[in-house]
Design an enzyme around this catalytic site. Sequence first.
Site, PDB file in Angstrom:
ATOM      1  N   TYR A  88       0.502  -1.126   0.057  1.00 53.02           N
ATOM      2  CA  TYR A  88      -0.246  -0.156  -0.128  1.00 53.02           C
ATOM      3  C   TYR A  88       0.798   1.439  -0.196  1.00 53.02           C
ATOM      4  CZ  TYR A  88       0.927   0.928   4.788  1.00 53.02           C
ATOM      5  OH  TYR A  88       1.488   0.906   6.295  1.00 53.02           O
ATOM      6  N   LYS A 113       6.439  -1.451   1.742  1.00 57.14           N
ATOM      7  CA  LYS A 113       5.493  -0.671   2.575  1.00 57.14           C
ATOM      8  C   LYS A 113       3.793  -1.563   2.662  1.00 57.14           C
ATOM      9  CE  LYS A 113       2.997   3.196   3.513  1.00 57.14           C
ATOM     10  NZ  LYS A 113       3.228   3.324   5.025  1.00 57.14           N
ATOM     11  N   GLU A 135      12.995   2.474  14.020  1.00 55.39           N
ATOM     12  CA  GLU A 135      11.513   3.479  13.605  1.00 55.39           C
ATOM     13  C   GLU A 135      10.850   2.791  14.824  1.00 55.39           C
ATOM     14  OE1 GLU A 135       9.899   2.659   9.727  1.00 55.39           O
ATOM     15  OE2 GLU A 135       9.993   0.257  10.409  1.00 55.39           O
ATOM     16  N   LEU A 165      11.483   1.605   6.749  1.00 56.64           N
ATOM     17  CA  LEU A 165      10.535   1.962   5.338  1.00 56.64           C
ATOM     18  C   LEU A 165      11.307   3.272   5.615  1.00 56.64           C
ATOM     19  CD1 LEU A 165       7.669   1.028   4.009  1.00 56.64           C
ATOM     20  CD2 LEU A 165       7.220   3.576   5.545  1.00 56.64           C
TER      21      LEU A 165
HETATM   22  C1  LIG Z   1       6.980   1.873   9.943  1.00 60.06           C
HETATM   23  C2  LIG Z   1       6.484   3.221   9.205  1.00 60.06           C
HETATM   24  N1  LIG Z   1       7.355   3.946   8.908  1.00 60.06           N
HETATM   25  C3  LIG Z   1       7.990   5.126   8.654  1.00 60.06           C
HETATM   26  C4  LIG Z   1       6.731   5.868   7.930  1.00 60.06           C
HETATM   27  C5  LIG Z   1       6.709   7.078   7.446  1.00 60.06           C
HETATM   28  O1  LIG Z   1       6.478   7.149   6.172  1.00 60.06           O
HETATM   29  P1  LIG Z   1       5.893   8.182   5.388  1.00 60.06           P
HETATM   30  O2  LIG Z   1       7.295   9.538   6.306  1.00 60.06           O
HETATM   31  O3  LIG Z   1       6.260   7.943   3.797  1.00 60.06           O
HETATM   32  O4  LIG Z   1       4.979   8.780   5.698  1.00 60.06           O
HETATM   33  C6  LIG Z   1       5.857   5.053   8.340  1.00 60.06           C
HETATM   34  C7  LIG Z   1       3.598   5.548   7.612  1.00 60.06           C
HETATM   35  O5  LIG Z   1       2.639   5.392   8.172  1.00 60.06           O
HETATM   36  C8  LIG Z   1       5.182   4.024   8.456  1.00 60.06           C
HETATM   37  O6  LIG Z   1       3.776   2.559   8.645  1.00 60.06           O
END
Ligand SMILES: Cc1ncc(COP(=O)(O)O)c(C=O)c1O
Length: 279
Positions: free
Chosen positions: A32, A146, A178, A202
Amino acid sequence: MSDVYLNGRFMPMEQALVPVMDRGFIFGDGVYEVIPVYDRIPLALERHLDRLTNSLKGVRIPNPLTRTDWKMLIQQLIAREPEAVQSVYLHVTRGVAARDHAFPKDTVPTVFAMSKPMAPPPAEWLQQGVNAITHDDFRWLKCHLKTTALLANVLLRQMAVEAGAVECLLIRDGYLTEGAASNVLVVVDGILLAPPRNHLLLPGITYDLVLEIAAKHNIPFEERPVSESELRRASEIMMTSSTREIVPITVLDGRAVGSGVPGPIGKKLLSLYQKLKHP
Ligand SMILES: Cc1ncc(COP(=O)(O)O)c(C=O)c1O
């Protein structure tokens, strides 16, 4: 709620039904993407589509749409939603097939997409910061993809909620990875530290934008492993995500972070980030 998109058609959410044998339902076999939209313009669209392409490739689901078609779909979703500030959600599964772990032959991916209004993070979070807890990162080793298989993230975020916290920061082998649904950056000895982009986290688009802002505005930063002890002595901790932007964490595991109020580097990054939304 404006109409959602499923497999080529827009329809009311209640009518958007997926067969129970969809591998997204059976195995969590899908990926997603979430794209923030300000003034009806998606922020960093190309990067989000690059990440979607990469997630699909990483789980070997053929990309069901061309980039032009993805963009058209996103524009249509944005146009149908009355609010100007939105989050677009894209979701692709491997499709519907008899239950068998191995990939089915000739299955058509399921494509679901919607857009909904996006509320800014509560003002109180930005003024006072939020609480977070820490936990062992018990997820798999492909966290750079993701995927919709988010059970570990769900359990970890729920632990935070039950502890009265907003996020759960994850530690793997003594190093910060994270948050359950965000990236995490810290300030140690005046330097912004970002855990390196690898398979353990991510590659957040907000994280990316924040580091670019830091480079452009001479805020010293390093992308390198952040040990648990650095996390615990950080003067600032912040979480980043497309829907919550940059949120200061001022209490970690019940202890104040730095002086217990949002710090100067996080505040500066947020004010510069806000400008990206309305260039
Ligand atoms: C596990 C995880 N890490 C990092 C992020 C942040 O990513 P982004 O800045 O692209 O929304 C998300 C976003 O939902 C996430 O689910």
